[in-house]
Design a protein around this motif. Structure first.
Motif, short mmCIF file in Angstrom:
data_model
loop_
_atom_site.label_atom_id
_atom_site.label_comp_id
_atom_site.label_asym_id
_atom_site.label_seq_id
_atom_site.Cartn_x
_atom_site.Cartn_y
_atom_site.Cartn_z
N ALA A 259 -3.86 1.99 -13.77
CA ALA A 259 -2.67 2.30 -13.74
C ALA A 259 -2.05 1.86 -14.89
CB ALA A 259 -1.87 1.53 -12.31
N ARG B 140 0.98 -1.34 0.03
CA ARG B 140 0.04 -0.03 -0.06
C ARG B 140 0.94 1.38 -0.07
NH1 ARG B 140 -4.73 1.39 4.30
NH2 ARG B 140 -5.51 3.54 3.38
N ARG C 153 -8.64 -0.13 -10.37
CA ARG C 153 -7.44 0.50 -10.13
C ARG C 153 -6.12 0.25 -10.93
NH1 ARG C 153 -5.18 0.79 -5.41
NH2 ARG C 153 -4.76 3.23 -5.59
N VAL C 154 -5.92 -1.14 -11.21
CA VAL C 154 -4.83 -1.73 -11.65
C VAL C 154 -5.08 -1.45 -13.17
CG1 VAL C 154 -3.68 -3.71 -12.57
CG2 VAL C 154 -4.54 -3.65 -10.10
N GLN D 25 -10.55 -2.67 -6.83
CA GLN D 25 -9.04 -3.01 -6.97
C GLN D 25 -8.71 -3.57 -8.36
OE1 GLN D 25 -6.68 -2.36 -4.60
NE2 GLN D 25 -8.37 -1.62 -3.41
N ASP E 278 2.45 1.67 -3.32
CA ASP E 278 1.63 2.40 -4.38
C ASP E 278 1.44 3.70 -4.12
OD1 ASP E 278 -0.61 2.68 -6.01
OD2 ASP E 278 -1.94 1.45 -5.07
N TYR E 279 1.22 4.00 -2.76
CA TYR E 279 1.13 5.68 -2.49
C TYR E 279 2.47 6.50 -3.14
CZ TYR E 279 1.99 9.66 0.13
OH TYR E 279 2.41 10.88 0.69
N THR F 255 2.84 6.76 -6.70
CA THR F 255 1.85 7.70 -7.56
C THR F 255 2.48 9.22 -7.16
OG1 THR F 255 0.12 6.16 -7.02
CG2 THR F 255 -0.53 8.43 -7.33
N HIS G 103 -0.31 -4.00 -4.55
CA HIS G 103 -1.13 -3.65 -3.51
C HIS G 103 -2.61 -4.10 -3.82
CE1 HIS G 103 -3.56 0.15 -1.98
NE2 HIS G 103 -3.43 -0.67 -1.04
N TYR H 54 5.58 9.97 -9.14
CA TYR H 54 5.28 9.28 -10.50
C TYR H 54 6.35 9.97 -11.59
CZ TYR H 54 3.06 7.50 -14.69
OH TYR H 54 3.03 6.82 -15.79
N ARG I 262 1.00 -1.03 -7.74
CA ARG I 262 -0.49 -1.00 -7.95
C ARG I 262 -0.84 -2.49 -8.02
NH1 ARG I 262 -3.85 2.90 -9.23
NH2 ARG I 262 -2.75 4.19 -7.99
#
Length: 731
Positions: A437, A385, A433-434, A430, A388-389, A392, A410, A395, A407
């Motif tokens: 990304a 997690r 979100r992938v 989820q 991922d943060y 981002t 996570h 980036y 991502r």
């Protein structure tokens, strides 16, 4: 010079029930001299020879003394006006005025010395105010703000007053023996928060988000404070850091210096050099980057041994040093990489992130490397997690290369948890979100696909399929076939949940990934070797460990290891040990909670890790070792204390084949062994018992793969020079 101040004060009738006294204070010579040094540094003496300049400086100093006198007066009035405060002590205005007769210096030196003493008295007044009212909210905060607002203007004398009193508050030693050093610091910092709330003198604050969007450079427009302001504060901060560097660092509160730097700091080379010196001293780092003989990779490989040789770091000094470095950004004078490494070692995650932000803001040449190191730590600790943060957040500064991987992992980690909790709608979010990304990375730059893909899939497009397969597999294992079938229809995928179809699915995975029979094809008396069970008792461990040791090659004894852990503990959930012939799985939590279990761990695991004759092979194993150290133990001395036998094979793989340097264990296995490892159990709930056969197989094969890969690279791809490098790394 020592000066004792005592007096009595007339008290109004309505305060007759209070016990009132003036504060008795000794101004120590070392404190006065330090303040005089800081105040003197504020002025450029090279241009101060003419009478006009001297008169201007003298007037500024006199005005500053008057302002500090007003602070003493207001603090006294606030204390006396509170009828709820008893046993009150304070510094009277009459005694403050008496300092004018206690300096024999000539010219501008006399006002400087007076200002030094006035600053110490005003600082003590604020501490007393905070002590009586409390350093938090309410009346105490209002009293503090109204007391210091007298120096809140923008004139040079106001700024000098601010610098002088903040510098006085930064001196640690308390004049009150009844106050502990920690309480003294708290009162001082509370006082500074009223004087410098969020950087009072920054005319144009720049948000962190805007800095990141603008490529990390704090533009000239963001630093268009006047030269006088920059020089006044910058030189004072430099002097404070020089005092800290050439004396016990506990003498100066570096947290307060950081607050002053946030308000007044300049970008001079001298300031960066002074900051770098203080930071290196606090963290026991070499005083120049050239003094560090280890490369970045060597630092990561040998970090555990290197850390054990380094003197123990004072965490309070370290956190202050990290804050100072993040604020001033001395990245032309020192590297920020060791600081990020140390932050992660000390589990100061947000501080490590601030280091990266500072490197971006100050235009460091190590921006992408800093972000890479930050992300490496998050991945090594399986904090997906957070990874991922970070990917981002950074980036555009190196995070893009790991964005899709972060991502993806996570999402897998989250899906494992929500299936267990039966929160099935979260699975779709989820997966979405992938997808977003992957689309973002592919849209931005097709050329970055190779560096952005996870080790378990060939390209980014396959990641979309993989995350869906992972979700369906988890639902199948949980026997939630209705939800799995619905999602399979939504994603236009096949889903097998009867015995025949399930066998087809399993056969496809067996053909693609290394299987247990591939690693251990030998047969026992009862047939093929079974996947090992988890060893949870000390008798089982001692018996199985003896067999494991006997299965090693006596001429070149090597053993692979890996560690799994969960989110609910800082320790290891499972230790896997393997030779080329057999594997065992050690239930660390179960054994560590009893004295017999801890002794068995010491006699087996602790002994083999400290061996001087066995090579214990891990892959990017720094966090694995940290988890073992943090595991439970019922012994006075922890059962896991030495790591002499450990060899990290990841850098060896990078030496043998540079193309594999950034890849994980699965892809490395594919190159050397012929098939990748099946990582579908990577995000399993390792703290739960019992473990499934699939989990146990995955865990054992990770340890086995280290031995299998090392066996390949030990006799191929090494020149004489690379062999010496390998030997250096192992040592």
């Amino acid at each position: 010079m020592s000066m004792s101040l005592n007096s009595s004060v007339d008290v109004h009738q309505q305060q007759s029930e209070q016990s009132l006294s003036t504060r008795s204070i000794n101004l120590k010579p070392e404190h006065i001299n330090s303040l005089h040094q800081i105040i003197s540094a504020c002025f450029d003496e090279t241009n101060g020879d003419d009478d006009v300049s001297n008169n201007s400086v003298s007037a500024m100093l006199d005005n500053s003394i008057l302002s500090l006198g007003e602070i003493v007066s207001r603090a006294q009035n606030h204390i006396l006006s509170n009828d709820k405060i008893r046993d009150v002590s304070f510094i009277s205005t009459e005694e403050f005025k008496s300092i004018s007769s206690n300096s024999n210096s000539q010219g501008t030196e006399c006002p400087k010395m007076k200002l030094a003493m006035a600053s110490l008295l005003a600082a003590e007044s604020l501490r007393l105010l905070m002590k009586k009212f409390g350093p938090s909210k309410g009346r105490g905060r209002k009293a503090l703000v109204s007391t210091v607002e007298v120096i809140g203007g923008q004139t040079d004398s106001h700024k000098l007053s601010t610098i002088a009193i903040v510098a006085a508050l930064s001196i640690y030693e308390s004049e009150d023996a009844s106050i502990s050093i920690d309480d003294h610091r708290s009162l001082s910092r509370a006082s500074v928060s009223g004087i410098l709330p969020n950087g009072r003198y920054i005319n144009k604050k720049v948000s962190r988000d805007s800095l990141l969007k603008n490529g990390g450079s704090d533009n000239d427009n963001n630093n268009n404070k006047s030269t006088e302001e920059n020089d006044l504060g910058g030189r004072a901060i430099c002097a404070m850091l020089e005092i800290a560097a050439h004396s016990d660092q506990h003498q100066i509160d570096v947290h307060i210096v950081t607050s002053l730097a946030r308000s007044f700091g300049s970008r001079s080379a001298a300031l960066e050099d002074a900051c770098a010196t203080v930071v290196r001293q606090a963290l026991h780092l070499p005083q120049t980057d050239d003094d560090d003989d280890n490369s970045d990779s060597d630092r990561r490989i040998n970090n555990n041994n290197q850390t054990s040789r380094r003197p123990k770091i004072d965490k309070k000094l370290a956190t202050a040093a990290f804050g100072l470095a993040a604020e001033i950004g001395p990245w032309k004078a020192m590297s920020c990489i060791p600081l990020i490494d140390l932050c992660n070692e000390m589990e100061l995650w947000q501080t490590a992130e601030r280091m990266c932000s500072s490197a971006i803001q100050r235009g460091s040449s190590e921006i992408e490397e800093s972000v890479s190191v930050l992300l490496d730590h998050a991945f090594d600790q399986r904090m997906y997690r957070r990874a991922d943060y970070l990917a981002t957040e950074f980036y555009d500064h190196g995070g893009k290369s790991r964005f899709a991987e972060a991502r993806f992992l996570h999402a897998c980690d989250t899906i494992s948890k929500v299936v267990q909790k039966r929160q099935f709608p979260i699975i779709e979010r989820q997966v979405e979100r992938v997808d977003k990304a992957i689309d973002r990375v592919q849209t931005k730059s097709e050329s970055s696909l190779d560096s952005s893909m996870h080790e378990d899939f060939e390209d980014l497009g396959e990641a979309k399929v993989k995350v869906r397969e992972f979700a369906l597999t988890r639902l199948r294992e949980a026997n939630v076939h209705d939800a799995a079938h619905r999602l399979a229809l939504l994603w236009d995928m096949e889903y097998w949940y009867n015995s025949d179809d399930s066998e087809k699915y399993d056969q496809a995975r067996r053909e693609k990934y290394i299987q247990w029979d591939d690693a251990f094809p030998m047969e026992t008396e009862t047939g093929a070797m079974d996947v090992p069970e988890v060893l949870s008792t000390h008798d089982e461990l001692l018996r199985s460990f003896e067999n494991l040791e006997s299965s090693m090659n006596s001429k070149a004894p090597v053993m692979g290891f890996d560690v799994e852990w969960g989110d609910d503990s800082k320790g290891a959930a499972l230790l896997q040990l393997s030779t080329a012939k057999m594997s065992i799985l050690v239930d660390i939590p179960a054994l560590g909670k009893s004295e017999d279990g801890s002794k068995s761990l010491e006699r087996t695991v602790g002994r083999i890790f400290g061996s001087s004759t066995v090579k214990l092979l891990g892959f990017s194993c720094k966090e694995d070792l940290s988890r073992l150290r943090g595991s439970p133990s019922k012994l006075k001395t922890h059962w896991f204390s030495r790591t002499n036998a450990v060899v990290d094979i990841k850098p060896l793989i990078g030496i043998d084949n540079p193309k594999l340097r950034s890849l994980g264990l699965s892809r490395s296995s594919e190159y050397y062994v012929g098939k990748p490892l099946d990582k579908s159990e990577q995000c399993s709930m390792w703290g739960q018992r019992p473990l499934s056969e699939s989990q146990r197989t995955y865990a054992a094969l990770d340890a086995w793969a280290c031995v299998a890969i090392y066996d390949k690279i030990s006799f191929r791809g090494f020149t004489s020079s690379s062999t010496s490098t390998k030997r250096k790394i192992e040592e």
